[in-house]
Enzyme design. Structure first.
Site, PDB file in Angstrom:
ATOM      1  N   LYS A  98       1.603  43.851  44.355  1.00 16.27           N
ATOM      2  CA  LYS A  98       1.241  42.719  45.149  1.00 16.27           C
ATOM      3  C   LYS A  98       2.162  41.425  44.757  1.00 16.27           C
ATOM      4  CE  LYS A  98      -1.340  39.263  45.484  1.00 16.27           C
ATOM      5  NZ  LYS A  98      -0.589  38.354  46.304  1.00 16.27           N
ATOM      6  N   THR A 155      -4.071  31.501  34.120  1.00 15.47           N
ATOM      7  CA  THR A 155      -5.044  31.893  33.161  1.00 15.47           C
ATOM      8  C   THR A 155      -6.232  32.070  33.849  1.00 15.47           C
ATOM      9  OG1 THR A 155      -4.049  31.083  31.386  1.00 15.47           O
ATOM     10  CG2 THR A 155      -6.425  31.274  31.004  1.00 15.47           C
ATOM     11  N   GLY A 213      -6.183  35.344  35.547  1.00 19.31           N
ATOM     12  CA  GLY A 213      -6.282  36.301  34.633  1.00 19.31           C
ATOM     13  C   GLY A 213      -7.869  36.697  34.311  1.00 19.31           C
ATOM     14  N   GLU A 242      -0.362  38.537  31.690  1.00 20.45           N
ATOM     15  CA  GLU A 242       0.701  37.661  30.972  1.00 20.45           C
ATOM     16  C   GLU A 242       0.254  36.112  31.825  1.00 20.45           C
ATOM     17  OE1 GLU A 242       3.036  38.222  28.825  1.00 20.45           O
ATOM     18  OE2 GLU A 242       3.163  40.412  28.945  1.00 20.45           O
ATOM     19  N   CYS A 246       6.786  30.432  32.531  1.00 19.52           N
ATOM     20  CA  CYS A 246       5.629  30.435  31.889  1.00 19.52           C
ATOM     21  C   CYS A 246       5.769  29.787  30.573  1.00 19.52           C
ATOM     22  CB  CYS A 246       4.757  31.732  31.836  1.00 19.52           C
ATOM     23  SG  CYS A 246       6.233  33.030  31.485  1.00 19.52           S
ATOM     24  N   GLU A 273      -1.094  22.866  31.800  1.00 20.72           N
ATOM     25  CA  GLU A 273       0.278  23.535  32.409  1.00 20.72           C
ATOM     26  C   GLU A 273       0.388  22.932  33.780  1.00 20.72           C
ATOM     27  OE1 GLU A 273       0.428  27.578  33.831  1.00 20.72           O
ATOM     28  OE2 GLU A 273       1.940  27.944  32.454  1.00 20.72           O
TER      29      GLU A 273
HETATM   30  P1  NAD Z   1      -1.943  32.787  40.312  1.00 19.33           P
HETATM   31  O1  NAD Z   1      -2.638  33.302  39.126  1.00 19.33           O
HETATM   32  O2  NAD Z   1      -2.367  31.843  41.209  1.00 19.33           O
HETATM   33  O3  NAD Z   1      -1.295  34.070  41.111  1.00 19.33           O
HETATM   34  C1  NAD Z   1      -0.670  35.262  40.338  1.00 19.33           C
HETATM   35  C2  NAD Z   1      -0.877  36.215  41.307  1.00 19.33           C
HETATM   36  O4  NAD Z   1      -2.227  36.683  41.503  1.00 19.33           O
HETATM   37  C3  NAD Z   1      -0.521  36.077  43.046  1.00 19.33           C
HETATM   38  O5  NAD Z   1       0.274  37.171  43.398  1.00 19.33           O
HETATM   39  C4  NAD Z   1      -1.775  35.735  43.682  1.00 19.33           C
HETATM   40  O6  NAD Z   1      -1.791  36.103  45.092  1.00 19.33           O
HETATM   41  C5  NAD Z   1      -2.674  36.746  42.777  1.00 19.33           C
HETATM   42  N1  NAD Z   1      -3.956  36.536  42.679  1.00 19.33           N
HETATM   43  C6  NAD Z   1      -4.565  35.316  42.842  1.00 19.33           C
HETATM   44  N2  NAD Z   1      -6.049  35.311  42.696  1.00 19.33           N
HETATM   45  C7  NAD Z   1      -6.283  36.862  42.989  1.00 19.33           C
HETATM   46  C8  NAD Z   1      -7.334  37.222  42.536  1.00 19.33           C
HETATM   47  N3  NAD Z   1      -8.783  36.818  42.540  1.00 19.33           N
HETATM   48  N4  NAD Z   1      -7.391  38.732  42.125  1.00 19.33           N
HETATM   49  C9  NAD Z   1      -6.188  39.341  42.349  1.00 19.33           C
HETATM   50  N5  NAD Z   1      -5.107  38.866  42.666  1.00 19.33           N
HETATM   51  C10 NAD Z   1      -5.122  37.401  42.409  1.00 19.33           C
HETATM   52  O7  NAD Z   1      -0.266  32.369  39.633  1.00 19.33           O
HETATM   53  P2  NAD Z   1       0.839  31.641  40.437  1.00 19.33           P
HETATM   54  O8  NAD Z   1       0.446  30.184  40.805  1.00 19.33           O
HETATM   55  O9  NAD Z   1       1.370  32.373  41.554  1.00 19.33           O
HETATM   56  O10 NAD Z   1       1.849  31.526  39.339  1.00 19.33           O
HETATM   57  C11 NAD Z   1       2.007  30.672  38.366  1.00 19.33           C
HETATM   58  C12 NAD Z   1       1.269  31.050  36.797  1.00 19.33           C
HETATM   59  O11 NAD Z   1       1.840  32.244  36.342  1.00 19.33           O
HETATM   60  C13 NAD Z   1       1.426  29.998  35.954  1.00 19.33           C
HETATM   61  O12 NAD Z   1      -0.036  29.748  35.078  1.00 19.33           O
HETATM   62  C14 NAD Z   1       2.437  30.660  35.073  1.00 19.33           C
HETATM   63  O13 NAD Z   1       2.480  30.226  33.662  1.00 19.33           O
HETATM   64  C15 NAD Z   1       1.859  32.230  35.022  1.00 19.33           C
HETATM   65  N6  NAD Z   1       3.175  32.992  34.415  1.00 19.33           N
HETATM   66  C16 NAD Z   1       3.095  33.738  33.308  1.00 19.33           C
HETATM   67  C17 NAD Z   1       4.051  34.606  32.836  1.00 19.33           C
HETATM   68  C18 NAD Z   1       4.022  35.188  31.615  1.00 19.33           C
HETATM   69  O14 NAD Z   1       4.627  36.378  31.432  1.00 19.33           O
HETATM   70  N7  NAD Z   1       3.329  34.807  30.724  1.00 19.33           N
HETATM   71  C19 NAD Z   1       5.169  34.507  33.779  1.00 19.33           C
HETATM   72  C20 NAD Z   1       5.069  34.100  34.917  1.00 19.33           C
HETATM   73  C21 NAD Z   1       4.293  33.199  35.268  1.00 19.33           C
END
Ligand code: NAD
Length: 507
Positions: A188, A247, A250, A267, A301, A402
């Site tokens: 996804k 987070t 997650g 992650e 990140c 963040e």
């Molecule tokens: P997000 O958590 O909003 O979304 C990430 C993914 O999760 C998207 O595909 C989204 O559609 C999906 N999602 C959202 N709600 C969900 C739910 N309830 N159930 C299942 N899936 C769901 O994050 P974002 O805004 O897209 O990305 C930015 C974040 O990602 C930042 O916090 C960044 O630090 C983190 N990030 C971490 C790493 C790492 O390796 N640690 C790498 C890149 C980005």
């Protein structure tokens, strides 16, 4: 500003356009609502897609489970699975220029960066193929009249959920080890950047077809996280979820995984400290600090977004840093000299701007940036100037949360204890950078700081052979490394009796 050809990122070729999604190897319109994806440098619409709906997820999971159990895949020897990964890597290389241009169009990232990400994605498939071919299933020391060994088996169906910041490299990081582990994958992508994942889906489907393998092994299901991502996580046939994102999301996924007692890797976010000791090579540290936070426009990140400088060096270092940050070239991802490209989306730019407003309210000094750049060339894009703030305590929200944009907050420290206390006063524990000539001090700090990765006199460098992951609210589990694909398998222990002697209760 030199703009490379093509000036406009190419409209994706018809076979990769857009209103089709990949459900269990078939390209079709999703059952969900249409949605747009835009080029953040210009605001123009790149494609109108259809989202998946929960019926698509259900079908994808059902057919993925069947494909995962198909002996044509499940019983395939490791070196044949490795062949698939090599073929995908070759296909990525063959389409490298298109994939980089597509990712630049969808994410806004500079072409210099997206080219590197494409190469990294191909490298991930190749490395994982090599790890798979050379991995051994070891005999374990025996404690009796039996031979004991550990074997690894596929989980079945893996859900892979990714954010928008590095879609191709991020997809490869999950897809390669999941396939190496012998699984089927429901991928996804994020709502803002689905195009590259769909293009990768095409390459993988072609490779599966050419090798006579079940194409239902991969689905690419764009759509809202709370609907499609959630349906993937809760589907009873999905046996593991690998997630990269925020987070808060997650944590929601971890609750859902707990209900199913399903393994999950996370992650997550970060607010990583970059530390400049008084004896640092200042030239190297200045370049490293800037690259660490402002490359990818801070949408990383592991961005080194909290800068700690030894008090004795603080004023001098900050003055020089600010002068250099003001000189960074802000422009479209397609320009070869761009250092700070637009943010992924106008909405995200607004969120970054709101954080800088908050910093002002908290009493920050805005040393540079703090606004969108002015000028007609920037008017339509989601640009934000690289920004340096100081004058805040480490407890301020701006220092703790963040921002995921080109915003650096600087703080002084007095000594090593003060530094470690401040660096660790964060819910996050993803990364840390240390700039110093004193290798003993670097060692001590590296060992005391809460971070899954510590860079010493370098920053934001990655090797697929080195495990990656976070501590505390930055995540659970490790990706990459020789054993990375093992987390996509289940371990089983076998005991082979070698004696004819009866067991104690035998008659
Ligand atoms: P997000 O958590 O909003 O979304 C990430 C993914 O999760 C998207 O595909 C989204 O559609 C999906 N999602 C959202 N709600 C969900 C739910 N309830 N159930 C299942 N899936 C769901 O994050 P974002 O805004 O897209 O990305 C930015 C974040 O990602 C930042 O916090 C960044 O630090 C983190 N990030 C971490 C790493 C790492 O390796 N640690 C790498 C890149 C980005």
């Amino acid at each position: 500003m030199t703009v490379e050809q093509p000036v406009q990122a190419p409209v994706p070729a018809p076979e990769s356009t857009p209103d089709r999604i990949l459900v269990a190897g078939e390209w079709r319109r999703g059952g969900g609502d249409p949605f747009e994806t835009t080029d953040p440098a210009t605001g123009r619409t790149l494609a109108v897609l259809t989202a998946a709906d929960t019926a698509d997820v259900d079908e994808a999971a059902r057919r993925a489970a069947r494909a995962a159990a198909d002996p044509a895949w499940r019983a395939l020897p490791a070196h044949h699975r490795a062949r698939l990964l090599h073929r995908i890597a070759d296909a990525i290389d063959a389409r490298a220029a298109d994939l980089a241009a597509l990712q630049t169009a969808d994410t806004g990232k500079a072409l210099t960066e997206t080219r590197a990400l494409v190469a990294s994605a191909a490298g991930t498939f190749r490395y994982t193929a090599a790890a798979l071919e050379t991995a051994e299933e070891a005999l374990t020391p025996s404690r009796g009249p039996y031979v004991t060994m550990s074997v690894y088996e596929p989980i079945g169906v893996v859900g892979a959920i990714n954010p928008w910041n590095s879609p191709l490299a991020g997809d490869a990081q999950k897809l390669a080890p999941a396939l190496a582990g012998g699984n089927a994958v429901l991928l996804k992508p994020a709502e803002w950047t689905p195009l590259v994942s769909l293009a990768l889906g095409r390459l993988v489907t072609t490779a599966l077809t050419e090798l006579g393998l079940p194409t239902a092994l991969l689905s690419v299901l764009p759509g809202r996280g709370s609907l499609i991502g959630d349906a993937i996580v809760r589907d009873p046939r999905v046996g593991k979820v690998t997630f990269t994102g925020g987070t808060a999301t997650g944590r929601t996924l971890a609750h859902a995984a707990a209900e199913k007692l399903m393994p999950l890797s996370l992650e997550l976010g970060g607010k990583s400290p970059t530390v400049v000791l008084a004896d640092a090579d200042v030239e190297q540290a200045l370049a490293g600090v800037m690259f660490g936070v402002f490359s990818s426009s801070g949408q990383s990140c592991i961005a080194g977004s909290r800068l700690f400088v030894a008090r004795a060096l603080y004023d001098e270092f900050l003055a020089e840093l600010v002068a250099r940050v003001k000189a960074l070239r802000v422009g479209p991802g397609t320009a070869s000299d761009t250092q700070v490209a637009p943010l992924v989306h106008h909405e995200h730019r607004d969120s970054v701007a709101a954080y800088v407003d908050l910093a002002r309210e908290e009493g920050a000094r805005v040393l540079c940036g703090g606004a969108a750049p002015q000028g007609p060339e920037y008017a339509a894009g989601a640009y934000y100037l690289p920004t340096v703030l100081d004058g805040l305590p480490n407890s301020a929200r701006t220092c703790q949360e963040e921002i995921f944009g080109p915003v650096l907050v600087a703080l002084p420290f007095d000594d090593e204890d003060d530094l470690v206390r401040q660096a660790n006063a964060s819910v996050y524990g993803l990364a840390c950078g240390i700039w110093t000539r004193d290798h003993r001090a670097a060692w001590r700090i590296a060992r005391r700081v809460d971070a899954g990765t510590v860079w010493i006199n370098t920053y934001k460098q990655f090797s697929i052979s080195t495990p990656f992951g976070g501590m505390k609210d930055s995540g659970l589990g490790r990706e990459k490394g020789p054993a990375g694909f093992r987390s996509y398998q289940r371990q089983k222990s076998l005991y082979w009796g070698t004696s004819h002697a009866p067991l104690p209760w035998a008659h």
